[in-house]
Design an enzyme around this catalytic site. Sequence first.
Site: not given
Length: 154
Positions: A15, A21, A38
């Site tokens: 990711t 995040c 995520h």
Amino acid sequence: MADWKTAEAPERLRTSGLGSCVGVVLYEEGLSIAAMAHIMLPDSSMAAGRSLQRAKFADTALEDVLACLKEKGCSLRRLQAKLAGGAQMFSFSEGSDMSRIGPRNSEAVKAVLKENGIPVKAEDTGGSKGRTIEFSIMDSSLYIRTVNEGKTII
């Protein structure tokens, strides 16, 4: 972003766009399966009546990931975690709790993991730079590329 997935060796989970995040990987050593989420926000209560995208929030995304891994034969007692991200991407003068979304995301993920008895084996969280991560299911290595800093492996 705001998603999670599972994969089996020799595949890798990846990711990008981890600023505030948090990317969290759950795996059981010895099994050829892992999951990566995520996480964008710490808590689904932030949805405040709007339609809930469960993968966006630490509490609901990890609940779903754990259920999926258990269904695929993982033992919750043997799961381990690695995480990265949770940066403080912008500086705010007021210092309110809402302005510390990255640290709050990291704290929320760790709280859910602790509640489920899952140890964090390694992490690269905080700071002020974005990251891209890739997890090797074969050897449980998390490769982290941090903006303007290069690669590390945990």
